[in-house]
Design a protein around this motif. Structure first.
Motif, PDB file in Angstrom:
ATOM      1  N   GLU A   4       0.863  -1.196   0.000  1.00 60.45           N
ATOM      2  CA  GLU A   4       0.000   0.000   0.000  1.00 60.45           C
ATOM      3  C   GLU A   4       0.897   1.242   0.000  1.00 60.45           C
ATOM      4  OE1 GLU A   4      -3.205   1.380  -0.064  1.00 60.45           O
ATOM      5  OE2 GLU A   4      -2.031   3.198   0.282  1.00 60.45           O
ATOM      6  N   ALA A   5       0.620   2.143  -0.944  1.00 58.86           N
ATOM      7  CA  ALA A   5       1.487   3.308  -1.114  1.00 58.86           C
ATOM      8  C   ALA A   5       1.506   4.213   0.108  1.00 58.86           C
ATOM      9  CB  ALA A   5       1.028   4.111  -2.331  1.00 58.86           C
ATOM     10  N   VAL A   6       0.377   4.368   0.758  1.00 62.34           N
ATOM     11  CA  VAL A   6       0.296   5.354   1.848  1.00 62.34           C
ATOM     12  C   VAL A   6      -0.047   4.622   3.154  1.00 62.34           C
ATOM     13  CG1 VAL A   6      -0.670   7.580   2.561  1.00 62.34           C
ATOM     14  CG2 VAL A   6      -0.436   7.053   0.122  1.00 62.34           C
ATOM     15  N   GLU A   7      -1.339   4.448   3.405  1.00 64.15           N
ATOM     16  CA  GLU A   7      -1.753   3.711   4.598  1.00 64.15           C
ATOM     17  C   GLU A   7      -3.067   3.002   4.298  1.00 64.15           C
ATOM     18  OE1 GLU A   7      -3.732   6.096   7.759  1.00 64.15           O
ATOM     19  OE2 GLU A   7      -2.734   7.758   6.776  1.00 64.15           O
ATOM     20  N   ILE A   8      -3.432   2.051   5.124  1.00 64.67           N
ATOM     21  CA  ILE A   8      -4.674   1.305   4.900  1.00 64.67           C
ATOM     22  C   ILE A   8      -5.850   2.285   4.916  1.00 64.67           C
ATOM     23  CG2 ILE A   8      -6.225  -0.450   5.868  1.00 64.67           C
ATOM     24  CD1 ILE A   8      -3.564  -1.526   4.670  1.00 64.67           C
ATOM     25  N   GLY A   9      -6.662   2.232   3.879  1.00 66.24           N
ATOM     26  CA  GLY A   9      -7.843   3.094   3.801  1.00 66.24           C
ATOM     27  C   GLY A   9      -7.561   4.477   3.261  1.00 66.24           C
ATOM     28  N   PHE A  10      -6.354   4.703   2.719  1.00 67.08           N
ATOM     29  CA  PHE A  10      -6.024   6.038   2.213  1.00 67.08           C
ATOM     30  C   PHE A  10      -6.917   6.424   1.023  1.00 67.08           C
ATOM     31  CE2 PHE A  10      -3.798   8.614  -0.971  1.00 67.08           C
ATOM     32  CZ  PHE A  10      -3.596   9.772  -0.236  1.00 67.08           C
ATOM     33  N   GLY A  11      -7.296   5.472   0.200  1.00 62.83           N
ATOM     34  CA  GLY A  11      -8.109   5.752  -0.995  1.00 62.83           C
ATOM     35  C   GLY A  11      -9.585   5.856  -0.654  1.00 62.83           C
ATOM     36  N   GLY A  12     -10.424   5.480  -1.611  1.00 61.84           N
ATOM     37  CA  GLY A  12     -11.871   5.561  -1.411  1.00 61.84           C
ATOM     38  C   GLY A  12     -12.327   4.765  -0.198  1.00 61.84           C
ATOM     39  N   ILE A 148       1.407  -7.193   5.193  1.00 66.72           N
ATOM     40  CA  ILE A 148       0.929  -5.950   4.584  1.00 66.72           C
ATOM     41  C   ILE A 148       1.981  -4.875   4.836  1.00 66.72           C
ATOM     42  CG2 ILE A 148      -0.852  -4.162   4.618  1.00 66.72           C
ATOM     43  CD1 ILE A 148      -2.879  -6.234   5.373  1.00 66.72           C
ATOM     44  N   HIS A 149       2.441  -4.260   3.769  1.00 64.97           N
ATOM     45  CA  HIS A 149       3.423  -3.187   3.909  1.00 64.97           C
ATOM     46  C   HIS A 149       2.769  -1.874   3.506  1.00 64.97           C
ATOM     47  CE1 HIS A 149       6.801  -5.932   4.549  1.00 64.97           C
ATOM     48  NE2 HIS A 149       6.166  -6.722   3.704  1.00 64.97           N
ATOM     49  N   THR A 150       2.751  -0.917   4.431  1.00 61.23           N
ATOM     50  CA  THR A 150       2.263   0.417   4.081  1.00 61.23           C
ATOM     51  C   THR A 150       3.465   1.302   3.771  1.00 61.23           C
ATOM     52  OG1 THR A 150       2.233   1.022   6.403  1.00 61.23           O
ATOM     53  CG2 THR A 150       0.173   0.196   5.483  1.00 61.23           C
ATOM     54  N   GLN A 151       3.204   2.500   3.283  1.00 67.43           N
ATOM     55  CA  GLN A 151       4.289   3.398   2.820  1.00 67.43           C
ATOM     56  C   GLN A 151       5.184   2.639   1.835  1.00 67.43           C
ATOM     57  OE1 GLN A 151       4.381   6.623   3.659  1.00 67.43           O
ATOM     58  NE2 GLN A 151       2.629   6.396   5.014  1.00 67.43           N
ATOM     59  N   ALA A 152       4.558   1.808   1.007  1.00 66.30           N
ATOM     60  CA  ALA A 152       5.326   0.975   0.074  1.00 66.30           C
ATOM     61  C   ALA A 152       4.755   1.100  -1.339  1.00 66.30           C
ATOM     62  CB  ALA A 152       5.293  -0.478   0.538  1.00 66.30           C
ATOM     63  N   PRO A 153       4.898   2.285  -1.945  1.00 63.24           N
ATOM     64  CA  PRO A 153       4.346   2.452  -3.297  1.00 63.24           C
ATOM     65  C   PRO A 153       5.069   1.583  -4.316  1.00 63.24           C
ATOM     66  CG  PRO A 153       5.669   4.364  -2.656  1.00 63.24           C
ATOM     67  CD  PRO A 153       5.553   3.496  -1.441  1.00 63.24           C
ATOM     68  N   VAL A 154       4.321   0.828  -5.100  1.00 66.22           N
ATOM     69  CA  VAL A 154       4.921   0.046  -6.183  1.00 66.22           C
ATOM     70  C   VAL A 154       5.259   1.029  -7.305  1.00 66.22           C
ATOM     71  CG1 VAL A 154       4.553  -1.785  -7.871  1.00 66.22           C
ATOM     72  CG2 VAL A 154       3.614  -1.999  -5.562  1.00 66.22           C
ATOM     73  N   ARG A 155       6.556   1.120  -7.616  1.00 66.39           N
ATOM     74  CA  ARG A 155       6.991   2.116  -8.607  1.00 66.39           C
ATOM     75  C   ARG A 155       7.313   1.491  -9.955  1.00 66.39           C
ATOM     76  NH1 ARG A 155       7.789   6.427  -5.297  1.00 66.39           N
ATOM     77  NH2 ARG A 155       8.759   5.994  -3.278  1.00 66.39           N
ATOM     78  N   ALA A 156       7.726   0.230  -9.939  1.00 67.65           N
ATOM     79  CA  ALA A 156       8.115  -0.405 -11.194  1.00 67.65           C
ATOM     80  C   ALA A 156       7.855  -1.887 -11.103  1.00 67.65           C
ATOM     81  CB  ALA A 156       9.606  -0.149 -11.466  1.00 67.65           C
ATOM     82  N   ALA A 157       7.645  -2.506 -12.263  1.00 69.64           N
ATOM     83  CA  ALA A 157       7.403  -3.945 -12.314  1.00 69.64           C
ATOM     84  C   ALA A 157       8.114  -4.528 -13.517  1.00 69.64           C
ATOM     85  CB  ALA A 157       5.905  -4.204 -12.421  1.00 69.64           C
ATOM     86  N   LYS A 158       8.725  -5.692 -13.294  1.00 69.92           N
ATOM     87  CA  LYS A 158       9.480  -6.319 -14.391  1.00 69.92           C
ATOM     88  C   LYS A 158       9.192  -7.815 -14.378  1.00 69.92           C
ATOM     89  CE  LYS A 158      13.998  -6.695 -14.280  1.00 69.92           C
ATOM     90  NZ  LYS A 158      15.312  -6.266 -13.877  1.00 69.92           N
ATOM     91  N   ARG A 159       8.998  -8.367 -15.568  1.00 64.93           N
ATOM     92  CA  ARG A 159       8.789  -9.813 -15.675  1.00 64.93           C
ATOM     93  C   ARG A 159      10.152 -10.484 -15.713  1.00 64.93           C
ATOM     94  NH1 ARG A 159       4.937 -13.359 -14.456  1.00 64.93           N
ATOM     95  NH2 ARG A 159       4.364 -14.832 -16.080  1.00 64.93           N
ATOM     96  N   TRP A 164       6.980 -11.988 -11.320  1.00 72.61           N
ATOM     97  CA  TRP A 164       7.022 -10.522 -11.390  1.00 72.61           C
ATOM     98  C   TRP A 164       7.935 -10.001 -10.285  1.00 72.61           C
ATOM     99  CZ3 TRP A 164       5.490  -7.486 -15.170  1.00 72.61           C
ATOM    100  CH2 TRP A 164       4.555  -7.980 -16.077  1.00 72.61           C
ATOM    101  N   MET A 165       8.761  -9.046 -10.638  1.00 68.42           N
ATOM    102  CA  MET A 165       9.615  -8.376  -9.646  1.00 68.42           C
ATOM    103  C   MET A 165       9.082  -6.946  -9.514  1.00 68.42           C
ATOM    104  SD  MET A 165      12.728  -8.075  -8.009  1.00 68.42           S
ATOM    105  CE  MET A 165      14.080  -8.946  -8.774  1.00 68.42           C
ATOM    106  N   LEU A 166       8.586  -6.606  -8.319  1.00 66.93           N
ATOM    107  CA  LEU A 166       8.022  -5.270  -8.077  1.00 66.93           C
ATOM    108  C   LEU A 166       8.987  -4.463  -7.220  1.00 66.93           C
ATOM    109  CD1 LEU A 166       4.377  -6.290  -7.077  1.00 66.93           C
ATOM    110  CD2 LEU A 166       5.267  -5.817  -9.357  1.00 66.93           C
ATOM    111  N   GLN A 167       9.248  -3.238  -7.636  1.00 67.44           N
ATOM    112  CA  GLN A 167      10.016  -2.314  -6.809  1.00 67.44           C
ATOM    113  C   GLN A 167       9.009  -1.532  -5.978  1.00 67.44           C
ATOM    114  OE1 GLN A 167      13.280  -2.217  -6.761  1.00 67.44           O
ATOM    115  NE2 GLN A 167      13.474  -3.709  -8.428  1.00 67.44           N
ATOM    116  N   ALA A 168       9.111  -1.635  -4.661  1.00 66.17           N
ATOM    117  CA  ALA A 168       8.130  -0.978  -3.793  1.00 66.17           C
ATOM    118  C   ALA A 168       8.845  -0.320  -2.626  1.00 66.17           C
ATOM    119  CB  ALA A 168       7.123  -1.984  -3.275  1.00 66.17           C
ATOM    120  N   GLY A 169       8.630   0.974  -2.464  1.00 59.15           N
ATOM    121  CA  GLY A 169       9.311   1.675  -1.389  1.00 59.15           C
ATOM    122  C   GLY A 169      10.811   1.461  -1.499  1.00 59.15           C
TER     123      GLY A 169
END
Ligand code: FAD
Length: 372
Positions: A4-12, A148-159, A164-169
């Protein structure tokens, strides 16, 4: 694992009104027309039954989110509103749903206001404190072993091979499957689900707890309410007796003062006995709307699925659609048996222009005194 990029429930999920609705804005008979007979029937059954899954989930995991399963009232404004709710009652009635159209008198008694020409009572539905529900779901997932990781925005993804390898935080994650559940708040490497949506701003103001006398005369059964107008309003009580009142618009720039002033006048119009109105808190968020007002499952790449487009109905639909996607990944449900097809995202025309139109349009309507 959830990132989760910010915190649980940050979005809608943490900003919404808390109406646990059954179905979508789309009338039941429109589902097969929009999705074909098989998907239409399965989607309608899934979404019509979504509140029951929410209530069961809350019960099963003892989620402390003020669930009130006393129905919702879709309040009719004028003759067009009455015709709309009568049609909804007819179409849900054909399916045996516990939904009925109420007269103006019954509505006045339940709402504690005589401004509505009738209403649709849906006993499948109700209200929750939405941020507490989102946090409770996260807690239940952690208890079941999820990380669950918060403050962990997924910035890039590579196959890389079959993964899948995700770059997060600060770190990276290797995964077999990726579910993109970022909806209207997407800032991910897969923005397609967000881009096909038009974002509609929606605000809420909460009063301090109302007096016991007012609470006894307004919504004594604590239904959640919204109305049939194009620039709709919604209202419900929270556990402490605060009135949470909302409508379309963004609380920023000139919108803040315009919508606050309008909300006070509109509340006074609906509930003349309410007295002097103050607001103790306020917030707004973005609702993602799709071009047929139905949610979407998209295949964005191999083993990457997006689930999005709840059109302001994400509590129930988000709960049940998440389960379907999990079952599909676990091999429990084949693609052709899912309730919604796995599709390519649409490309909407000029979303920024339409979004500005909604934000400005709502301000103009409220400044001009819609409801008053
Ligand atoms: C004001 C408002 C009122 C609403 N009222 C209702 C209502 O009464 N009833 C109802 O059923 N629905 C309502 N909705 C709709 C409902 O809130 C949404 O449909 C629902 O929250 C969508 O849930 P979600 O988990 O898919 O997305 P969200 O809750 O929006 O969460 C998406 C998350 O993705 C995260 N994210 C984005 N990019 C990344 C990234 N790169 N990496 C990691 N994380 C990322 C965001 O930070 C965000 O927390 C309302 C919505 C709003 C805004």
């Amino acid at each position: 694992m959830a990132l989760e990029a910010v915190e649980i429930g940050f979005g809608g999920a943490g900003r919404n009104v808390g109406l646990v609705n059954a179905g979508m804005w789309v009338m039941p008979r429109e589902f097969p027309k929009a999705l074909g007979a098989d998907y239409g029937e399965r989607a309608l059954a899934l979404l019509g039954g979504a509140p029951a899954v929410v209530w069961d989930t809350i019960e099963k995991h003892q989620i402390d989110c003020d669930p009130v399963h006393n129905g919702t009232l879709h309040c009719a404004v004028g003759a067009a509103g009455v015709a709309e709710i009568a049609e909804r009652a007819r179409q849900w009635g054909e399916r045996g749903a516990p939904v009925r159209a109420l007269s103006a008198e019954e509505t006045a008694k339940r709402v504690g206001s005589n401004v509505f020409a009738g209403s649709l009572l849906d006993m499948r539905a109700g209200t929750i404190q939405p941020l507490a529900y989102a946090r409770g779901l996260a807690r239940a997932a952690i208890a079941a072993g999820a990380a669950i990781h918060t403050q962990a925005p997924v910035r890039a993804a590579k196959r890389t091979g079959a993964k899948w390898m995700l770059q997060a935080g600060e770190g990276s994650v290797v995964a077999d499957w990726v579910v993109v559940a970022t909806d209207a708040y997407d800032a991910s490497p897969w923005p397609q689900g967000r881009r096909e949506q038009i974002l509609l701003p929606y605000f809420n103001f909460a009063t301090p707890p109302l007096s016991a006398d007012l609470q006894a005369s307004i919504l004594p059964a604590r239904e959640g309410c919204w109305d049939t107008k194009a620039i709709l309003s919604s209202f419900r009580f929270d556990r402490a007796g605060r009135m949470v009142f909302g409508s379309i618009g963004a609380l920023r720039g000139t919108g803040l003062a315009v919508h606050r002033s309008w909300a006070k006048r509109a509340l006074k119009k609906i509930f003349p006995r309410i007295g002097a109105i103050t607001f103790e808190s306020q917030w707004y968020g973005m609702i993602g709307m799709t071009n047929n007002a139905l949610p979407r499952f998209h295949r964005l790449a191999e083993n990457v699925i997006a689930v999005c487009g709840y059109n302001g109905r994400g509590i129930g639909p988000g709960t049940v659609c998440g389960r379907v996607v999990a079952d599909h990944i676990l091999g429990r449900i084949a693609e052709q048996d899912m309730p919604l097809p796995l599709t390519e995202p649409d490309t909407p025309a000029l979303p920024a222009v339409r979004e500005a139109y909604y934000e400005v349009g709502a301000q103009l309507a409220h400044a001009a005194g819609a409801w008053l």
